[in-house]
Motif scaffolding. Sequence first.
Motif, mmCIF file in Angstrom:
data_model
loop_
_atom_site.group_PDB
_atom_site.id
_atom_site.type_symbol
_atom_site.label_atom_id
_atom_site.label_comp_id
_atom_site.label_asym_id
_atom_site.label_seq_id
_atom_site.Cartn_x
_atom_site.Cartn_y
_atom_site.Cartn_z
ATOM 1 N N MET A 1 0.826 -1.197 0.000
ATOM 2 C CA MET A 1 0.000 0.000 0.000
ATOM 3 C C MET A 1 0.868 1.258 0.000
ATOM 4 O O MET A 1 0.606 2.184 -0.743
ATOM 5 N N GLY A 2 1.898 1.272 0.849
ATOM 6 C CA GLY A 2 2.791 2.424 0.900
ATOM 7 C C GLY A 2 3.536 2.621 -0.406
ATOM 8 O O GLY A 2 3.670 3.744 -0.906
ATOM 9 N N THR A 3 4.011 1.524 -0.983
ATOM 10 C CA THR A 3 4.716 1.606 -2.258
ATOM 11 C C THR A 3 3.775 2.088 -3.353
ATOM 12 O O THR A 3 4.163 2.877 -4.221
ATOM 13 N N GLY A 4 2.536 1.633 -3.304
ATOM 14 C CA GLY A 4 1.545 2.090 -4.273
ATOM 15 C C GLY A 4 1.310 3.590 -4.188
ATOM 16 O O GLY A 4 1.185 4.274 -5.211
ATOM 17 N N LEU A 5 1.243 4.121 -2.967
ATOM 18 C CA LEU A 5 1.075 5.566 -2.797
ATOM 19 C C LEU A 5 2.280 6.324 -3.344
ATOM 20 O O LEU A 5 2.133 7.368 -3.987
ATOM 21 N N ILE A 6 3.458 5.801 -3.086
ATOM 22 C CA ILE A 6 4.665 6.464 -3.568
ATOM 23 C C ILE A 6 4.701 6.445 -5.099
ATOM 24 O O ILE A 6 5.034 7.443 -5.742
ATOM 25 N N LEU A 7 4.336 5.316 -5.697
ATOM 26 C CA LEU A 7 4.314 5.237 -7.154
ATOM 27 C C LEU A 7 3.199 6.103 -7.751
ATOM 28 O O LEU A 7 3.364 6.678 -8.829
ATOM 29 N N THR A 8 2.087 6.218 -7.050
ATOM 30 C CA THR A 8 0.988 7.056 -7.516
ATOM 31 C C THR A 8 1.404 8.524 -7.545
ATOM 32 O O THR A 8 0.895 9.304 -8.358
ATOM 33 N N ASN A 9 2.340 8.896 -6.709
ATOM 34 C CA ASN A 9 2.817 10.277 -6.697
ATOM 35 C C ASN A 9 3.462 10.671 -8.019
ATOM 36 O O ASN A 9 3.575 11.852 -8.331
ATOM 37 N N LEU A 10 3.887 9.702 -8.794
ATOM 38 C CA LEU A 10 4.474 10.007 -10.095
ATOM 39 C C LEU A 10 3.442 10.586 -11.061
ATOM 40 O O LEU A 10 3.806 11.218 -12.055
ATOM 41 N N LEU A 11 2.170 10.381 -10.773
ATOM 42 C CA LEU A 11 1.122 10.966 -11.611
ATOM 43 C C LEU A 11 1.188 12.490 -11.592
ATOM 44 O O LEU A 11 0.819 13.154 -12.566
ATOM 45 N N LEU A 13 3.870 14.235 -11.710
ATOM 46 C CA LEU A 13 4.836 14.613 -12.737
ATOM 47 C C LEU A 13 4.206 14.585 -14.124
ATOM 48 O O LEU A 13 4.477 15.455 -14.958
ATOM 49 N N LEU A 14 3.359 13.583 -14.368
ATOM 50 C CA LEU A 14 2.650 13.532 -15.644
ATOM 51 C C LEU A 14 1.698 14.708 -15.796
ATOM 52 O O LEU A 14 1.572 15.284 -16.880
ATOM 53 N N ARG A 15 1.023 15.065 -14.720
ATOM 54 C CA ARG A 15 0.095 16.205 -14.763
ATOM 55 C C ARG A 15 0.838 17.483 -15.094
ATOM 56 O O ARG A 15 0.380 18.306 -15.875
ATOM 57 N N ARG A 16 2.013 17.660 -14.510
ATOM 58 C CA ARG A 16 2.806 18.849 -14.811
ATOM 59 C C ARG A 16 3.306 18.829 -16.248
ATOM 60 O O ARG A 16 3.370 19.859 -16.902
ATOM 61 N N ARG A 17 3.667 17.651 -16.728
ATOM 62 C CA ARG A 17 4.196 17.518 -18.090
ATOM 63 C C ARG A 17 3.133 17.871 -19.127
ATOM 64 O O ARG A 17 3.439 18.487 -20.134
ATOM 65 N N PHE A 18 1.897 17.473 -18.875
ATOM 66 C CA PHE A 18 0.799 17.733 -19.801
ATOM 67 C C PHE A 18 -0.096 18.841 -19.244
ATOM 68 O O PHE A 18 -1.307 18.672 -19.100
ATOM 69 N N ALA A 19 0.498 19.968 -18.937
ATOM 70 C CA ALA A 19 -0.218 21.076 -18.297
ATOM 71 C C ALA A 19 -1.285 21.684 -19.202
ATOM 72 O O ALA A 19 -2.233 22.280 -18.718
ATOM 73 N N ARG A 20 -1.137 21.506 -20.507
ATOM 74 C CA ARG A 20 -2.113 22.114 -21.417
ATOM 75 C C ARG A 20 -3.477 21.435 -21.339
ATOM 76 O O ARG A 20 -4.484 22.014 -21.704
ATOM 77 N N PHE A 21 -3.500 20.191 -20.877
ATOM 78 C CA PHE A 21 -4.764 19.499 -20.682
ATOM 79 C C PHE A 21 -5.275 19.797 -19.280
ATOM 80 O O PHE A 21 -4.510 19.910 -18.340
ATOM 81 N N SER A 22 -6.565 19.891 -19.143
ATOM 82 C CA SER A 22 -7.136 20.242 -17.847
ATOM 83 C C SER A 22 -7.614 18.980 -17.126
ATOM 84 O O SER A 22 -8.686 18.461 -17.393
ATOM 85 N N PHE A 23 -6.774 18.509 -16.228
ATOM 86 C CA PHE A 23 -7.125 17.354 -15.393
ATOM 87 C C PHE A 23 -7.271 17.777 -13.942
ATOM 88 O O PHE A 23 -6.910 17.065 -13.029
ATOM 89 N N GLY A 24 -7.739 18.964 -13.702
ATOM 90 C CA GLY A 24 -7.840 19.486 -12.348
ATOM 91 C C GLY A 24 -6.751 20.513 -12.108
ATOM 92 O O GLY A 24 -5.800 20.640 -12.878
ATOM 93 N N SER A 25 -6.889 21.249 -11.020
ATOM 94 C CA SER A 25 -5.927 22.310 -10.730
ATOM 95 C C SER A 25 -4.594 21.711 -10.274
ATOM 96 O O SER A 25 -4.545 20.677 -9.606
ATOM 97 N N LEU A 26 -3.532 22.386 -10.643
ATOM 98 C CA LEU A 26 -2.202 21.918 -10.285
ATOM 99 C C LEU A 26 -1.987 21.985 -8.773
ATOM 100 O O LEU A 26 -1.289 21.143 -8.202
#
Length: 78
Positions: A1-11, A13-26
């Motif tokens: 569970m902890g490892t899953g949360l840590i890996l989910t945090n990488l999302l 980075l993807l949100r920042r990379r694709f900032a032009r798309f609106s997936f919620g506020s940064l």
Amino acid sequence: MGTGLILTNLLYLLRRRFARFSFGSLKRWLDVHVIGGLAGALLVAFHSTFELRTTIAATTTASLAVLVATGIVGLYMY
């Protein structure tokens, strides 16, 4: 569970990379990133019962501690 949360945090980075798309506020993504990172680190520590029996365990714990500390410093700088 902890490892899953840590890996989910990488999302974040993807949100920042694709900032032009609106997936919620940064800001909301950053909040979830911080909470997930801290909770993930705590869950991993509890899972290991705070014991560092091997060199690998000590090294990964130290690395995670540095990661959390720099994240906290970065949060206050932001």
